[in-house]
Design a protein around this motif. Sequence first.
Motif, PDB file in Angstrom:
ATOM      1  N   TRP A  17       0.862  -1.050  -0.061  1.00  0.00           N
ATOM      2  CA  TRP A  17       0.119   0.002  -0.073  1.00  0.00           C
ATOM      3  C   TRP A  17       1.055   1.181   0.031  1.00  0.00           C
ATOM      4  N   CYS A  18       0.298   2.318  -0.512  1.00  0.00           N
ATOM      5  CA  CYS A  18       0.977   3.617  -0.338  1.00  0.00           C
ATOM      6  C   CYS A  18       0.095   4.246   0.846  1.00  0.00           C
ATOM      7  N   TYR A  19       0.575   4.801   1.837  1.00  0.00           N
ATOM      8  CA  TYR A  19      -0.201   4.989   3.059  1.00  0.00           C
ATOM      9  C   TYR A  19      -0.596   6.652   2.965  1.00  0.00           C
ATOM     10  N   ASN A  20      -0.021   7.680   2.127  1.00  0.00           N
ATOM     11  CA  ASN A  20      -0.543   8.691   1.981  1.00  0.00           C
ATOM     12  C   ASN A  20      -0.239   9.340   0.569  1.00  0.00           C
ATOM     13  N   GLU A  21      -0.556  10.392   0.333  1.00  0.00           N
ATOM     14  CA  GLU A  21      -0.712  10.948  -1.077  1.00  0.00           C
ATOM     15  C   GLU A  21       0.655  11.161  -1.541  1.00  0.00           C
ATOM     16  N   ASP A  22       1.544  11.370  -0.747  1.00  0.00           N
ATOM     17  CA  ASP A  22       2.921  11.690  -1.305  1.00  0.00           C
ATOM     18  C   ASP A  22       3.720  10.285  -1.639  1.00  0.00           C
ATOM     19  N   LYS A  78     -12.084   6.715  -6.548  1.00  0.00           N
ATOM     20  CA  LYS A  78     -12.328   7.986  -6.543  1.00  0.00           C
ATOM     21  C   LYS A  78     -12.316   8.391  -8.161  1.00  0.00           C
ATOM     22  N   SER A  79     -13.653   9.241  -8.337  1.00  0.00           N
ATOM     23  CA  SER A  79     -14.192   9.825  -9.549  1.00  0.00           C
ATOM     24  C   SER A  79     -13.100  11.025 -10.173  1.00  0.00           C
ATOM     25  N   ASP A  80     -12.592  11.763  -9.118  1.00  0.00           N
ATOM     26  CA  ASP A  80     -11.664  12.770  -9.642  1.00  0.00           C
ATOM     27  C   ASP A  80     -10.440  12.407  -9.158  1.00  0.00           C
ATOM     28  N   GLY A  81      -9.495  12.917  -9.984  1.00  0.00           N
ATOM     29  CA  GLY A  81      -7.926  12.792  -9.743  1.00  0.00           C
ATOM     30  C   GLY A  81      -7.622  13.551  -8.399  1.00  0.00           C
ATOM     31  N   VAL A  82      -6.343  13.199  -7.768  1.00  0.00           N
ATOM     32  CA  VAL A  82      -6.234  14.104  -6.604  1.00  0.00           C
ATOM     33  C   VAL A  82      -4.663  14.739  -6.992  1.00  0.00           C
ATOM     34  N   VAL A  83      -4.710  16.035  -6.813  1.00  0.00           N
ATOM     35  CA  VAL A  83      -3.518  16.776  -6.815  1.00  0.00           C
ATOM     36  C   VAL A  83      -2.593  16.658  -5.864  1.00  0.00           C
ATOM     37  N   VAL A  84      -1.286  16.143  -6.156  1.00  0.00           N
ATOM     38  CA  VAL A  84      -0.310  16.356  -5.254  1.00  0.00           C
ATOM     39  C   VAL A  84       0.887  16.972  -5.619  1.00  0.00           C
ATOM     40  N   ASN A  85       1.273  17.794  -5.262  1.00  0.00           N
ATOM     41  CA  ASN A  85       2.738  18.729  -5.566  1.00  0.00           C
ATOM     42  C   ASN A  85       2.404  19.050  -7.017  1.00  0.00           C
ATOM     43  N   GLY A  86       1.404  19.437  -7.382  1.00  0.00           N
ATOM     44  CA  GLY A  86       1.091  19.933  -8.727  1.00  0.00           C
ATOM     45  C   GLY A  86       0.858  18.650 -10.023  1.00  0.00           C
ATOM     46  N   THR A  87       0.920  17.423  -9.224  1.00  0.00           N
ATOM     47  CA  THR A  87       0.677  16.204 -10.513  1.00  0.00           C
ATOM     48  C   THR A  87      -0.595  15.499  -9.928  1.00  0.00           C
ATOM     49  N   THR A  88      -1.494  15.182 -10.858  1.00  0.00           N
ATOM     50  CA  THR A  88      -2.600  14.692 -10.638  1.00  0.00           C
ATOM     51  C   THR A  88      -2.549  13.093 -10.758  1.00  0.00           C
ATOM     52  N   ILE A  89      -2.753  12.235  -9.539  1.00  0.00           N
ATOM     53  CA  ILE A  89      -2.835  11.224  -9.496  1.00  0.00           C
ATOM     54  C   ILE A  89      -4.099  10.515  -9.231  1.00  0.00           C
ATOM     55  N   HIS A  90      -4.385   9.095  -9.690  1.00  0.00           N
ATOM     56  CA  HIS A  90      -5.778   8.775  -9.818  1.00  0.00           C
ATOM     57  C   HIS A  90      -5.763   7.459  -8.868  1.00  0.00           C
ATOM     58  N   PHE A  91      -6.894   7.266  -8.207  1.00  0.00           N
ATOM     59  CA  PHE A  91      -7.325   5.975  -7.339  1.00  0.00           C
ATOM     60  C   PHE A  91      -8.460   5.362  -7.914  1.00  0.00           C
ATOM     61  N   ARG A  92      -8.256   4.345  -8.881  1.00  0.00           N
ATOM     62  CA  ARG A  92      -9.295   3.672  -9.595  1.00  0.00           C
ATOM     63  C   ARG A  92      -9.120   2.275  -9.700  1.00  0.00           C
ATOM     64  N   GLY A  93      -8.461   1.643  -8.821  1.00  0.00           N
ATOM     65  CA  GLY A  93      -8.185   0.161  -9.061  1.00  0.00           C
ATOM     66  C   GLY A  93      -9.665  -0.569  -8.606  1.00  0.00           C
ATOM     67  N   LYS A  94     -10.531  -0.290  -7.911  1.00  0.00           N
ATOM     68  CA  LYS A  94     -11.851  -0.915  -8.065  1.00  0.00           C
ATOM     69  C   LYS A  94     -12.437  -0.750  -9.217  1.00  0.00           C
ATOM     70  N   ARG A  95     -12.375   0.191 -10.136  1.00  0.00           N
ATOM     71  CA  ARG A  95     -13.146   0.081 -11.431  1.00  0.00           C
ATOM     72  C   ARG A  95     -12.299  -0.695 -12.314  1.00  0.00           C
ATOM     73  N   ILE A  96     -10.695  -0.571 -12.317  1.00  0.00           N
ATOM     74  CA  ILE A  96     -10.086  -1.295 -13.180  1.00  0.00           C
ATOM     75  C   ILE A  96     -10.411  -2.817 -12.974  1.00  0.00           C
ATOM     76  N   LEU A  97     -10.649  -3.310 -11.638  1.00  0.00           N
ATOM     77  CA  LEU A  97     -10.760  -4.692 -11.421  1.00  0.00           C
ATOM     78  C   LEU A  97     -12.190  -5.061 -11.876  1.00  0.00           C
ATOM     79  N   LYS A  98     -13.141  -4.168 -11.772  1.00  0.00           N
ATOM     80  CA  LYS A  98     -14.315  -4.276 -12.076  1.00  0.00           C
ATOM     81  C   LYS A  98     -14.404  -4.322 -13.774  1.00  0.00           C
ATOM     82  N   ALA A  99     -13.947  -3.712 -14.435  1.00  0.00           N
ATOM     83  CA  ALA A  99     -13.836  -3.524 -15.949  1.00  0.00           C
ATOM     84  C   ALA A  99     -13.106  -4.746 -16.437  1.00  0.00           C
ATOM     85  N   ALA A 100     -11.922  -5.171 -15.677  1.00  0.00           N
ATOM     86  CA  ALA A 100     -11.112  -6.461 -16.297  1.00  0.00           C
ATOM     87  C   ALA A 100     -12.207  -7.593 -16.079  1.00  0.00           C
ATOM     88  N   LEU A 101     -12.727  -7.698 -14.986  1.00  0.00           N
ATOM     89  CA  LEU A 101     -13.786  -9.063 -14.767  1.00  0.00           C
ATOM     90  C   LEU A 101     -15.053  -9.015 -15.430  1.00  0.00           C
TER      91      LEU A 101
END
Length: 122
Positions: A17-22, A78-101
């Motif tokens: 896991w990554c435990y915080n946004e950084d 998360k529907s929207d990306g999260v901006v961390v230090n000027g970079t947008t990252i995404h948390f969509r693993g559940k959606r990716i898993l569902k799409a793959a299955l």
Amino acid sequence: MNSGASNWIIHQEGGGWCYNEDLCLERSKTSLGSSTFWGPTASFNGFLSDEAMYNPQFYNWNVVYLKYCDGASFSGNKSDGVVVNGTTIHFRGKRILKAALDDLWNSKGMKNAKEVILTGCS
């Protein structure tokens, strides 16, 4: 031995896991956080191998290897990306898993499976 065509192994790649946004931002710059760093193909051994000599029980089964993607064990949603230090990252693993299955079920024949093994590591 049967053909294995109606049998499936679905393996979820581990990665911790990554435990915080950084930390998640740092992970996004590696193969555990972005497909940019993935190779075009992969080789498998052990129970994912397609060689009967090394894997007599499952060598001819369909194997799906789900690459780790968002640092949240395929649970990010998360529907929207999260901006961390000027970079947008995404948390969509559940959606990716569902799409793959869904794709495996609807397009690749998994709905006709006789046996399915769901496995993974971390």
